[in-house]
Design an enzyme around this catalytic site. Sequence first.
Site, PDB file in Angstrom:
ATOM      1  N   ASP A  41      14.612 -28.791   8.998  1.00  0.00           N
ATOM      2  CA  ASP A  41      15.983 -28.279   8.886  1.00  0.00           C
ATOM      3  C   ASP A  41      16.187 -26.958   9.619  1.00  0.00           C
ATOM      4  OD1 ASP A  41      14.531 -26.592   7.275  1.00  0.00           O
ATOM      5  OD2 ASP A  41      15.858 -26.729   5.530  1.00  0.00           O
ATOM      6  N   GLY A  42      15.148 -26.448  10.292  1.00  0.00           N
ATOM      7  CA  GLY A  42      15.270 -25.207  11.051  1.00  0.00           C
ATOM      8  C   GLY A  42      14.661 -24.004  10.367  1.00  0.00           C
ATOM      9  N   HIS A 133      23.045   1.972  20.571  1.00  0.00           N
ATOM     10  CA  HIS A 133      24.427   2.006  21.054  1.00  0.00           C
ATOM     11  C   HIS A 133      25.146   3.267  20.591  1.00  0.00           C
ATOM     12  CE1 HIS A 133      28.062   0.346  22.729  1.00  0.00           C
ATOM     13  NE2 HIS A 133      28.689   0.459  21.570  1.00  0.00           N
ATOM     14  N   LYS A 195      38.949   3.038  30.182  1.00  0.00           N
ATOM     15  CA  LYS A 195      39.371   1.638  30.148  1.00  0.00           C
ATOM     16  C   LYS A 195      40.102   1.330  28.852  1.00  0.00           C
ATOM     17  CE  LYS A 195      34.953  -0.002  28.225  1.00  0.00           C
ATOM     18  NZ  LYS A 195      33.744  -0.791  28.455  1.00  0.00           N
ATOM     19  N   ASP A 221      24.695   3.177  31.391  1.00  0.00           N
ATOM     20  CA  ASP A 221      25.170   2.625  30.116  1.00  0.00           C
ATOM     21  C   ASP A 221      23.967   2.145  29.314  1.00  0.00           C
ATOM     22  OD1 ASP A 221      27.011   2.018  28.208  1.00  0.00           O
ATOM     23  OD2 ASP A 221      28.079   0.497  29.369  1.00  0.00           O
ATOM     24  N   GLY A 228      31.614  -7.406  32.903  1.00  0.00           N
ATOM     25  CA  GLY A 228      32.969  -7.166  33.380  1.00  0.00           C
ATOM     26  C   GLY A 228      33.270  -5.700  33.622  1.00  0.00           C
TER      27      GLY A 228
END
Length: 313
Positions: A41-42, A133, A195, A221, A228
Site C-alpha cells: 500500500d506504499g 528560505h 515583482k 537567491d 519564471g
Amino acid sequence: MSYNEPEAKIFACSQSTYLAEKIAEQYGIPLGKVTFSKYSDGEFQPSYEESIRGIRVFIVCSTFPSSDNLMELLLMIDAAKRASARHITPVIPYFGWARQDRKDKPRVPIGAKLVAKLLEAAGATRIMTMDLHADQIQGFFEKPVDHLFASTIFLPYVNSLKLDNLTIASPDMGGSKRAYAYSKFLESDVVICYKQRKAANVIESMELIGEVKGRNVILVDDMIDTGGTLAKAADLMIERGALSVRAICTHAILSGGAYEKIESSKLEELIVTDSIPLKGESKKIKVVSCAPLFADVMKMVQNNSSISGKFLM
C-alpha cells in the site's frame, strides 16, 4: 579517566543517498547501512543494519517533495532514538516547507514551524541545514540549529570568473539582505527586482531598482522553482543594457517547465548546489557540491569545535 566523544556514523534517506555518499567520502567514513521495507500500500519502514548505540548519528535527507522524504527522515530519527543513539542530527541540505514560514493570509498553516516540531518530537537533538528560505525559521526549533550558508562554496567560484563591472542582484525584495551580503564581500553594486504576483509561481509585473547598463550581473537567491522569476529578471536586465546575467541559486527545485525557461532565457549560467538531485540536463546549469562543506561542519560538530570559521558572510 579521560572522556572520549563517541564515534559518528552517517546514514541517508533513500532519495538523498547520492549526496550522503559524497559527504561520507569527504568525512572519511563509509556510509552506514540502512534498509527500507515497503508494503504493497506504499507504507515503508527503515531499519538500521548496524549498531548505533551510544554514538552520534547524522541522517542526511533533503525534504523536497514528495512528502515521503520527510516521513522517511522522521521514521529514521525515531528508529535511531529507539536504538539508543546518543546524538541524532538530521542533516537537511534543503529544508522543505520553508516557504510556509508565516501566515500571509487567513486560514493557512505555518508549515515550517510544524516540520520543526515534528523533527523534535521524533527525537532530533540537533539540526543542520543550509540557506533557509527565511533565517527566522531557526527560531521555530528548541534544539541547536547549524544554519550553513552556500556562499562559502559559491563565492570562490564567483571570484574565479574574474568578472569586471560586477553587480549583485536580488530577484525580489525579500532577498535583498542576501544580495547585500554577497555585494559586501565582493565589493560590488547591488540592484533589486520588484515583482508583483498574480498567484504562486505566476508573476504579474517586474521592475528594476538600480542601474545595470554595462554591468555583469549575478542574481542571488536561495532557491529556483519554476524559473519564471529568474528568467524574467535576466531578460529585463539584458534589455536594460547588462553585459551578461548569471544566477546563483542554492536549491535547484526546477519544477514544471523550469528547464525550458532557463534554456530560452538570457541567463548565461545558473550555478546551483547538489542539495536536490537534478531532474534533467541543461548546458547552462553548473552544479557545485555542498558535500565538502557539510562534511567539514559535521566533523567540527562531532569534535565540539567552533564552526564560525565556515561563515564567509
